[in-house]
Design a protein around this motif. Structure first.
Motif, PDB file in Angstrom:
ATOM      1  N   GLY A  32      -7.556  -4.868  34.765  1.00 18.31           N
ATOM      2  CA  GLY A  32      -8.361  -3.833  34.131  1.00 18.31           C
ATOM      3  C   GLY A  32      -9.718  -3.621  34.751  1.00 18.31           C
ATOM      4  O   GLY A  32     -10.537  -2.858  34.216  1.00 18.31           O
ATOM      5  N   SER A  33      -9.995  -4.281  35.888  1.00 19.38           N
ATOM      6  CA  SER A  33     -11.298  -4.118  36.538  1.00 19.38           C
ATOM      7  C   SER A  33     -11.112  -3.474  37.919  1.00 19.38           C
ATOM      8  O   SER A  33     -10.020  -3.501  38.486  1.00 19.38           O
ATOM      9  N   PRO A  34     -12.174  -2.890  38.480  1.00 18.91           N
ATOM     10  CA  PRO A  34     -12.079  -2.255  39.807  1.00 18.91           C
ATOM     11  C   PRO A  34     -11.787  -3.239  40.937  1.00 18.91           C
ATOM     12  O   PRO A  34     -11.409  -2.815  42.029  1.00 18.91           O
ATOM     13  N   VAL A  35     -11.974  -4.528  40.688  1.00 19.49           N
ATOM     14  CA  VAL A  35     -11.763  -5.521  41.756  1.00 19.49           C
ATOM     15  C   VAL A  35     -10.378  -6.168  41.682  1.00 19.49           C
ATOM     16  O   VAL A  35     -10.094  -7.124  42.413  1.00 19.49           O
ATOM     17  N   HIS A  36      -9.506  -5.643  40.823  1.00 18.06           N
ATOM     18  CA  HIS A  36      -8.161  -6.198  40.680  1.00 18.06           C
ATOM     19  C   HIS A  36      -7.317  -5.889  41.911  1.00 18.06           C
ATOM     20  O   HIS A  36      -7.262  -4.758  42.374  1.00 18.06           O
ATOM     21  N   MET A  37      -6.679  -6.921  42.468  1.00 17.57           N
ATOM     22  CA  MET A  37      -5.740  -6.796  43.594  1.00 17.57           C
ATOM     23  C   MET A  37      -6.405  -6.250  44.867  1.00 17.57           C
ATOM     24  O   MET A  37      -5.877  -5.361  45.531  1.00 17.57           O
ATOM     25  N   LEU A  38      -7.546  -6.824  45.212  1.00 13.55           N
ATOM     26  CA  LEU A  38      -8.212  -6.494  46.477  1.00 13.55           C
ATOM     27  C   LEU A  38      -8.075  -7.669  47.437  1.00 13.55           C
ATOM     28  O   LEU A  38      -7.848  -8.798  47.028  1.00 13.55           O
ATOM     29  N   PHE A  39      -8.222  -7.373  48.739  1.00 12.97           N
ATOM     30  CA  PHE A  39      -8.108  -8.403  49.770  1.00 12.97           C
ATOM     31  C   PHE A  39      -9.357  -8.419  50.636  1.00 12.97           C
ATOM     32  O   PHE A  39     -10.110  -7.447  50.695  1.00 12.97           O
ATOM     33  N   PHE A  40      -9.555  -9.535  51.328  1.00  8.64           N
ATOM     34  CA  PHE A  40     -10.673  -9.639  52.257  1.00  8.64           C
ATOM     35  C   PHE A  40     -10.491  -8.695  53.441  1.00  8.64           C
ATOM     36  O   PHE A  40      -9.392  -8.565  53.990  1.00  8.64           O
ATOM     37  N   LYS A  41     -11.586  -8.051  53.846  1.00  8.15           N
ATOM     38  CA  LYS A  41     -11.598  -7.194  55.029  1.00  8.15           C
ATOM     39  C   LYS A  41     -12.845  -7.519  55.846  1.00  8.15           C
ATOM     40  O   LYS A  41     -13.799  -8.116  55.359  1.00  8.15           O
ATOM     41  N   ASP A  42     -12.803  -7.121  57.100  1.00  8.82           N
ATOM     42  CA  ASP A  42     -13.937  -7.353  57.997  1.00  8.82           C
ATOM     43  C   ASP A  42     -14.607  -6.009  58.268  1.00  8.82           C
ATOM     44  O   ASP A  42     -14.541  -5.474  59.364  1.00  8.82           O
ATOM     45  N   ASP A  43     -15.239  -5.459  57.254  1.00  8.16           N
ATOM     46  CA  ASP A  43     -15.943  -4.173  57.369  1.00  8.16           C
ATOM     47  C   ASP A  43     -17.440  -4.442  57.292  1.00  8.16           C
ATOM     48  O   ASP A  43     -18.003  -4.576  56.210  1.00  8.16           O
ATOM     49  N   SER A  50      -9.812  -2.342  49.524  1.00  8.17           N
ATOM     50  CA  SER A  50      -8.432  -1.888  49.663  1.00  8.17           C
ATOM     51  C   SER A  50      -8.348  -0.959  50.869  1.00  8.17           C
ATOM     52  O   SER A  50      -9.347  -0.398  51.312  1.00  8.17           O
ATOM     53  N   GLY A  51      -7.142  -0.800  51.381  1.00 10.07           N
ATOM     54  CA  GLY A  51      -6.964   0.054  52.551  1.00 10.07           C
ATOM     55  C   GLY A  51      -7.416  -0.640  53.823  1.00 10.07           C
ATOM     56  O   GLY A  51      -8.143  -1.631  53.789  1.00 10.07           O
ATOM     57  N   SER A 116     -16.703   1.338  48.399  1.00 16.30           N
ATOM     58  CA  SER A 116     -15.818   0.755  47.381  1.00 16.30           C
ATOM     59  C   SER A 116     -15.561  -0.722  47.652  1.00 16.30           C
ATOM     60  O   SER A 116     -14.641  -1.305  47.083  1.00 16.30           O
ATOM     61  N   ASN A 117     -16.352  -1.313  48.521  1.00 20.90           N
ATOM     62  CA  ASN A 117     -16.185  -2.725  48.858  1.00 20.90           C
ATOM     63  C   ASN A 117     -17.060  -3.621  47.986  1.00 20.90           C
ATOM     64  O   ASN A 117     -18.051  -3.176  47.404  1.00 20.90           O
TER      65      ASN A 117
END
Length: 210
Positions: A32-43, A50-51, A116-117
């Motif tokens: 229920g939060s915006p950070v649900h099911m996100l992964f680490f990225k190198d941005d 996401s993406g 969105s990170n």
């Protein structure tokens, strides 16, 4: 000659039980939060998002979190996760019940970074959302547990990995070789328990020294 052969056998066994974890992805969980099911990225630094291309991770046998881009997670004094060289990587990572832990805690915090990170912290900061990280292998299966052989080493590295390796083969007393070391192999498929027959192998190697 017998002494050299026996030492080579014991060294090989020690190397066998000192293995990094399987490669896995750290998926953030907070329903229920915006950070649900996100992964680490190198941005522009280490962030959750996401993406794009996500980074996979590995926990080394001394408890450092290695990223698939060759860098290591560094936990700053403010608790923030950043990328750095292996020498600067923070110790204390493990997997317990399919959750990534740091110094025994499975709670992490995500705070807005850019776009969105989200930046990740090991402690609560202003505007953050509490999360846990689910450890998923490259096949999508959960990694249930991984305890580094150097788990006794503190986050500051006061206890050396060398000391942990020296105790990988445990004490020998009353003529019995005791070995009950568990670790996860690099492919993540099995955990090795040296006991029974394994202990006999160590005992046989030690007998060659006598």
């Amino acid at each position: 000659m017998k002494f050299t052969s026996a030492f080579a056998t014991i060294f090989a066994l020690a190397q066998l039980v000192l293995a990094d974890s399987a490669e896995f992805g750290m998926m953030s969980i907070h329903s229920g939060s915006p950070v649900h099911m996100l992964f680490f990225k190198d941005d522009n630094g280490l962030v959750l998002g996401s993406g794009g291309s996500s980074l996979s991770t590995t926990i080394t046998d001394d408890g450092k979190l290695k990223l698939s881009n060759g860098k290591f997670v560094v936990v700053g004094s403010d608790g923030k996760f950043t990328e750095g060289a292996e020498a600067d990587g923070s110790k204390g990572f493990a997997i317990v019940d399919s959750r990534v832990t740091y110094n025994g805690a499975s709670s992490f915090y995500a705070a807005p970074a850019d776009g969105s990170n989200y930046s990740v912290y090991a402690k609560d900061v202003s505007g953050s959302t509490d999360i846990v990280f689910n450890a998923r292998g490259t096949t999508g299966a959960a990694i249930t547990s991984y305890t580094p052989s150097g788990a006794s080493a503190s986050a500051s590295g006061s206890a050396s990995s060398t000391a942990a390796k020296a105790t990988a083969i445990s004490q020998i007393g009353d003529g019995q070789a005791q070995a009950s070391v568990q670790t996860q192999t690099a492919n993540g498929a099995q955990r090795l328990a040296l006991g029974g027959a394994g202990a006999g192998i160590v005992a046989a190697a030690c007998a060659l020294i006598m």
